[in-house]
Design an enzyme around this catalytic site. Structure first.
Site, PDB file in Angstrom:
ATOM      1  N   PRO A 254       0.837  -1.213   0.000  1.00 11.19           N
ATOM      2  CA  PRO A 254       0.000   0.000   0.000  1.00 11.19           C
ATOM      3  C   PRO A 254       0.869   1.260   0.000  1.00 11.19           C
ATOM      4  CG  PRO A 254       0.061  -0.968   2.199  1.00 11.19           C
ATOM      5  CD  PRO A 254       0.785  -1.922   1.294  1.00 11.19           C
TER       6      PRO A 254
ATOM      7  N   ASP B 233       5.750   3.520   1.649  1.00 10.09           N
ATOM      8  CA  ASP B 233       4.985   2.379   2.164  1.00 10.09           C
ATOM      9  C   ASP B 233       4.119   2.886   3.322  1.00 10.09           C
ATOM     10  OD1 ASP B 233       4.034   0.067   3.393  1.00 10.09           O
ATOM     11  OD2 ASP B 233       5.939  -1.017   3.185  1.00 10.09           O
ATOM     12  N   HIS B 234       2.806   2.853   3.136  1.00 16.74           N
ATOM     13  CA  HIS B 234       1.905   3.430   4.137  1.00 16.74           C
ATOM     14  C   HIS B 234       1.874   2.616   5.432  1.00 16.74           C
ATOM     15  CE1 HIS B 234      -1.181   5.999   5.669  1.00 16.74           C
ATOM     16  NE2 HIS B 234      -1.514   6.489   4.496  1.00 16.74           N
ATOM     17  N   ARG B 235       2.378   1.389   5.393  1.00 21.23           N
ATOM     18  CA  ARG B 235       2.437   0.590   6.622  1.00 21.23           C
ATOM     19  C   ARG B 235       3.515   1.130   7.568  1.00 21.23           C
ATOM     20  NH1 ARG B 235       3.529  -5.075   3.780  1.00 21.23           N
ATOM     21  NH2 ARG B 235       5.090  -3.671   2.870  1.00 21.23           N
TER      22      ARG B 235
END
Length: 207
Positions: A8, A178-180
């Site tokens: 994501p 990386d949105h994590r």
């Protein structure tokens, strides 16, 4: 890269005025310094203040590398892509980085790099500015949290502080994260500090 597309990600763009950086480059390019290495050094120094942007997602947790290693995308003559790495770029002087980079590029194009020389990056920089590209999105490489896409520095008409019109050289950068690991506000804060360094204190890149 196919695996990366399952991550994501999101993009954040920023426009940076490069007049002061361009002037510095004119002063030191005769010593073998390239604009790409200057940008890599600026990114590495900014990452010191933003370790999250140097981190990555591993085994459902955030991993913080012990060093700042800037991977730089290089196009191969056969159409491939490789990312030689400038190790400890934040702690290495600009002239040593430039000599290392010249050696890495020569050996990359001769396909003589060792795996650790192209697979140990913690943050990736992709510069297409030399082709006149003004902006683009980059795909996040596996095992990293961020990649910065850099467009060309172009003369732009802007409103100056005194309310007049002027010409400034400006480049657009676009970070993929990386949105994590990294939220948008973190990426924005990193870009703001990167812009401040490039716009107001590029001489620090030579110290």
């Amino acid at each position: 890269m196919v695996a990366s597309l399952e991550v994501p990600t999101y993009h954040v763009g920023y426009t940076i005025t490069t007049d002061n950086l361009d002037n510095l480059y004119k002063q030191i390019k005769s010593k073998g310094v390239t604009m790409t290495v200057l940008l890599a050094k600026a990114v590495a120094m900014t990452l010191q203040k933003h370790p999250l942007l140097n981190a990555c997602y591993v085994d459902q947790s955030i991993s913080y590398p012990s060093s700042i290693n800037i991977a730089l995308a290089v196009a191969m003559e056969d159409g491939g892509l490789i990312t030689p790495v400038l190790q400890n770029a934040d702690k290495t002087d600009i002239y040593s980085l430039s000599r290392t980079w010249k050696d890495l590029v020569e050996r990359a194009r001769a396909k003589q790099l060792q795996p650790e020389e192209y697979s140990s990056g913690t943050f990736t920089l992709s510069n297409l500015g030399m082709f006149g590209v003004d902006r683009f999105d980059a795909i996040l490489p596996p095992g990293t949290g961020s990649i910065l896409a850099v467009g060309a520095s172009l003369p732009t008409v802007v409103a100056t502080e005194d309310g007049m019109m002027g010409i400034r050289r400006r480049m657009q950068v676009n970070i993929t994260c990386d949105h994590r690991v990294i939220y948008g506000a973190h990426a924005a804060a990193f870009l703001k500090d990167l812009a401040r360094l490039i716009e107001t204190d590029p001489q620090s890149l030579t110290l």
